[in-house]
Each structure stands twice: as C-alpha cells, then as structure tokens.
Motif scaffolding. Structure first.
Motif, short mmCIF file in Angstrom:
data_model
loop_
_atom_site.label_atom_id
_atom_site.label_comp_id
_atom_site.label_asym_id
_atom_site.label_seq_id
_atom_site.Cartn_x
_atom_site.Cartn_y
_atom_site.Cartn_z
N ILE A 1 47.05 -64.91 74.18
CA ILE A 1 46.46 -65.56 73.00
C ILE A 1 45.05 -66.06 73.30
N VAL A 2 44.90 -66.80 74.39
CA VAL A 2 43.60 -67.44 74.69
C VAL A 2 42.53 -66.40 74.99
N PHE A 3 42.86 -65.42 75.83
CA PHE A 3 41.81 -64.52 76.30
C PHE A 3 41.56 -63.36 75.34
N THR A 4 42.53 -63.03 74.50
CA THR A 4 42.24 -62.09 73.42
C THR A 4 41.29 -62.73 72.42
N PHE A 5 41.50 -64.01 72.15
CA PHE A 5 40.61 -64.76 71.25
C PHE A 5 39.19 -64.81 71.81
N PRO B 1 41.10 -60.21 66.74
CA PRO B 1 42.16 -59.21 66.82
C PRO B 1 43.33 -59.61 65.93
N THR B 2 43.91 -58.63 65.24
CA THR B 2 44.99 -58.92 64.31
C THR B 2 46.24 -59.44 65.02
N LEU B 3 46.38 -59.11 66.31
CA LEU B 3 47.60 -59.54 67.01
C LEU B 3 47.73 -61.06 67.01
N TRP C 1 35.05 -56.64 81.14
CA TRP C 1 35.32 -57.56 80.03
C TRP C 1 36.21 -56.92 78.97
N ALA C 2 36.19 -55.59 78.87
CA ALA C 2 36.93 -54.89 77.83
C ALA C 2 38.37 -54.58 78.23
N GLY C 3 38.85 -55.13 79.34
CA GLY C 3 40.24 -54.92 79.72
C GLY C 3 41.15 -55.82 78.90
N LEU C 4 41.30 -55.49 77.61
CA LEU C 4 42.03 -56.35 76.68
C LEU C 4 43.53 -56.31 76.93
N ARG C 5 44.15 -57.46 76.83
CA ARG C 5 45.61 -57.56 76.90
C ARG C 5 46.14 -57.89 75.52
N GLY C 6 47.30 -57.34 75.21
CA GLY C 6 47.89 -57.58 73.90
C GLY C 6 49.40 -57.66 74.01
N ALA D 1 54.70 -50.69 63.60
CA ALA D 1 55.25 -51.05 64.91
C ALA D 1 54.55 -52.28 65.48
N GLN D 2 53.22 -52.34 65.33
CA GLN D 2 52.47 -53.51 65.81
C GLN D 2 52.90 -54.77 65.08
N ILE D 3 53.01 -54.68 63.76
CA ILE D 3 53.40 -55.86 62.97
C ILE D 3 54.77 -56.36 63.42
N GLY D 4 55.74 -55.46 63.46
CA GLY D 4 57.08 -55.86 63.88
C GLY D 4 57.12 -56.39 65.29
N LEU D 5 56.37 -55.73 66.19
CA LEU D 5 56.37 -56.14 67.59
C LEU D 5 55.78 -57.53 67.78
N PHE D 6 54.60 -57.76 67.22
CA PHE D 6 53.93 -59.04 67.43
C PHE D 6 54.68 -60.19 66.75
#
Length: 498
Positions: free
Chosen positions: A371-375, A30-32, A336-341, A271-276
């Motif tokens: 970070i860990v679980f998105t990875f 994920p790019t985040l 499993w697809a309950g992604l957090r960002g 918005a994503q770039i600035g936010l992250f």
C-alpha cells in the motif's frame, strides 16, 4: 444473506471498482489501492473472510488470468530484444534481491533467517498487473518497456517456487539445499508445456471454424487456464507455462484477434477487482498499525537497496554476456519501476496457509509495504521518466480495432503522436519514405481530423493513424523513430531507429 443480495452486493462492488478506474487514471494513483481500500471497508462493515488457504488458491488462479492477459497483449517484436536482459533480472536479479533484503532485515530488524528469506522472496517479484497498467499510460523506449514487461511476466514463476519451498520445508537447511534443483526443474517443465501448447493452440484455432466469433476469446482463455493447471499438475511452473503460451497465441494471426484481446483485458480487470477486494477483506485493519514501522523499514530497504542491487548486478551481467547494455538512466528507472501489487500479497498467503510461525505478521508487513510504496512509486514514474529523458511520446502504439478487412490483409493499425521537439515536425508525408504497403490514413490536428496527401506537412502535436502490413510493422516503427530523432535525412546521418 440470500443469493440475490449477494449478487446485488457483488455487482455494486464491481461497478464501484470500474468507476474508480477513471478516478485513478486522472490522479495517477494505481487502482489496486482503491480496490484494497474497498475490501478493507467491506471487512469493517461486517463481511467476514479469513481463510488464507482459499485466498491462496483463488489468488493464484486470478494471477494466472492476469498473466494470460499480459501475454496475449505483449508485442513480441517489442520485447524480443529485451528478453535476455529480462530473463537475467527475473532469475539472477530475483536471487540478489532475496539475499540482500533478507540479510538487511535480519541485521536491522532481528528477524529469524527463515522469515527474512520468506520476506525477501515474497517481495522479489514485480507485479504484472501494476507494470502493465503503467506501461499502457507511460510512453517509454521500446527496449526499456520490453524489459519491464517481460521481467514482470517471467519473475512470478521463480518467486512462487521459492516461497512454496521455504513454506513447505520443515527446516531451512532442507529448503535451501533443494530449492535450486526444484526451481530449475519446474521452470523447465513449465517452459516446455508453454512452448508446446502455444503453437498447438494456434494451429487448432486457425483450422477450426467455430460457429460464433464470441467462442474464439473463450477458447483462448480456456487454453491459457488449461496450460496453467496442466503445468501445475505435473509439478511445472504454471505461471511460466501460461505466459509463454499466451505470448505465442497473442502474436499469431488468429481469427478475431482484437476481440480476443479485448475479452482477455476484461477478464483480467475482473480478476484484479476480485483479487484485490478479497485481499482487502483478508487483512485486519486493527493489526496493521502494529507492523507499520518494521514494514516501512523493510519497504525502504527493498526500494532503495535490494531492488537497485538486483538491477545493477543484472546490468553488469548483461554487459559481460553481451546481451544488451543497460544505461545508468535505465537502471535508475528500472530500480524505481519495480512495482509490487497483488503478487506479493498473494504469495504472503502461502506461508500463512502452511502454518509457518509468524506468517500472519508477515502477511500484514507485506500488505502495508504494498500500500505505502505503490502509493509512492506509481505516481512518480512519469516524472522520473521525464527527468531521466526516457519518455518517448512519439512511439507508435497499437490501436485495437475489430475490423475484418485488417485481419484479411494481415494489417496493423498504429497510432503515432508527434511530440514537441520531434524532428518529424515540418516533414512532408512523402519524405517519411515509409514502405510501399504502408499509408498514413488520417491526421488529427488540434481536434480536427483530415485525410492527408503525400505533400501534407506534419506538425508537432499531430496524431497519425498508420496502416501497415504485419511484415512491415517493425520497419515502419524504426523509420518513424529515425525521422523523429534526425529528421527526413535520418538515413543519410546513419540513424536507423533502433
């Protein structure tokens, strides 16, 4: 630093982030993660930012832009049948996730009840940006994709209300006694505003002849932000209002609709770039190792206990209410697809800005968990979909083309890929029996394109461009799905492509 230095630095950051999208796409990461890492590096290089209140305000506005893009690009015909199940997941599922995770961390980590409930509420919402990015590169059955898409759009609203209530209340008792009523009222106000602004915006944009085509995307995004801020000012749910309004706008036949969606996608990326990057700046890398173990435990409890419990309970409720059964394979994938960002990290700034005791440690916990679980979760989703036999490579997908003739004809352009194992292999185009106003205009085979005839025999691996009217689109998708499953005699076998 002077203005030109800041502009140069900002442009360099954006260019680096844009370039990283290609890297992330190739690796499946994920790019985040790249954006957050860049923020951490900038913080270590001397750029100082630690204002949680500013981060909260800027973060909520950025989330509104991201959610608006999600609404504008949501295909209502795909999510319509999934909305009841998604609403259950976004309400009952959120409540179950909050309670289960809060109870688990209270028992295992010794957190006080208020902090435990805050952690559960912050992590209960799936992230719209993360989910939408996955759905764009992972072919899934329409209903399953619709559940994920609609859930991520709906569940921000109740979690934001819950986190704000828990952060603002002087005592836990007061918060729990008033949260349910406040949540219902805010959601009702937000839904009402969204349902009012959406049709009104469609009516106005269809009748106002603007002098330049580039003004239409700006007008739509301005309407979205006005909906969010207006709902918030009258104590409604701005997130629910903006999502409902933009779903209505995005599915209406507006002038220059493809350009509007492209502009919204670009705004959402920015918005994503600035936010992250901002959230990466806000975190202190020196403090993260101290919370790594409790954060890891909390993340495991979330992914393996709280999220599956919320999905199972929601699936049972949808079966009881007869609003759409969710199979066990779909339940495993949804768990499993309950992604957090970015959403949980932004929500974690709310108690920090409100001065809740221990809120800074809570922010660090959430940062590590994301970070860990998105990875871990993101790259494994395509493999899980294939193992569960949920991958739907032959599904027709939107192909955005800015073409005035298509708009004038009220037409849609679809892209269809014939996967290996599809019974569409060997079928001649006339045997697809598509509606009268539908035509396969181009076939791409082994890198070579040609215009087919009615007797062209389709092969596995072919990519088709199909032009159809908006009214016939759903019929076309069902027919293609049916032929892919049962061949040219699908109708005789009773297969309708649902």
């Amino acid at each position: 630093m002077g203005l030109n230095v800041w502009l140069l630095l900002s442009a360099a950051v954006v260019i680096a982030c844009v370039a990283s999208v290609r890297i992330a796409h190739r690796t499946g990461l994920p790019t985040l993660l790249i954006y957050l890492g860049l923020g951490l590096l900038l913080g270590e290089s001397g750029i100082h930012f630690d204002n949680a209140q500013n981060a909260q305000h800027l973060g909520l506005v950025a989330l509104a832009v991201i959610l608006a893009e999600g609404g504008l690009t949501t295909n209502w015909s795909h999510v319509r049948n999934a909305v009841p199940a998604a609403l259950v997941l976004a309400t009952v599922g959120v409540a179950v996730s909050v309670i289960v995770l809060a109870l688990a961390v209270w028992l295992l980590l010794g957190m006080d009840w208020r902090t435990a409930l805050l952690l559960g509420a912050i992590l209960a919402s799936t992230d719209a940006a993360a989910v939408f990015s996955v759905l764009r590169r992972l072919p899934l059955p329409p209903r399953l994709a619709g559940v994920l898409e609609a859930e991520s759009g709906f569940n921000d609203a109740p979690t934001v209300i819950l986190v704000m209530a828990l952060s603002a209340a002087p005592t836990l008792t007061l918060s729990l006694s008033t949260t349910l009523l406040e949540t219902v009222l805010e959601l009702a106000v937000g839904a009402t505003i969204g349902l009012a602004v959406g049709p009104a915006g469609v009516y106005a944009l269809r009748r106002v002849a603007l002098p330049a085509s580039g003004l239409y995307p700006i007008a739509v995004m301005a309407l979205a932000l006005a909906t969010y801020s207006g709902a918030t000012l009258v104590h409604g749910s701005g997130f629910l209002a903006v999502y409902i309004a933009t779903v209505i706008l995005g599915n209406a036949r507006l002038p220059h609709r493809a350009a509007t969606r492209g502009f919204a996608e670009g705004a959402a990326w920015l918005a994503q770039i600035g936010l992250f990057v901002m959230l990466g700046l806000l975190a202190d890398p020196g403090e993260l190792p101290a919370v790594f173990v409790p954060a890891l435990v909390s993340g495991v409890l979330l992914v393996l206990v709280a999220r599956p419990a919320s999905v199972v309970v929601s699936a049972l409720l949808t079966r009881v209410l007869r609003i759409g059964a969710i199979s066990w394979r779909e339940q495993v994938f949804l768990s499993w697809a309950g992604l957090r960002g970015a959403v949980p990290i932004v929500l974690a700034t709310i108690p920090w800005a409100a001065g809740v005791p221990g809120a800074k440690n809570l922010f660090d916990d959430v940062f590590v968990i994301v970070i860990v679980f998105t990875f871990l979760q993101g790259p494994l989703l395509p493999h899980l979909a294939r193992r569960l036999r949920l991958s739907a490579e032959g599904e027709a997908r939107d192909l955005d083309v800015e073409a005035a003739p298509l708009e004038e004809l009220n037409a849609d352009l679809l892209q269809v890929r014939i996967p290996s194992g599809s019974l569409m292999h060997g079928v001649e185009i006339f045997e697809l029996r598509l509606p009268a106003n539908t035509m396969v205009t181009l076939v791409v085979r082994k890198g070579q394109s040609f215009v087919p005839t009615n007797t062209t025999r389709l092969l596995a691996g072919d990519q088709l461009l199909v032009v159809t009217t908006g009214a016939q689109r759903e019929t076309v998708e069902r027919r293609l799905r049916a032929v892919s499953r049962r061949g040219k005699l699908a109708g005789w076998y009773g297969e309708r492509g649902g």
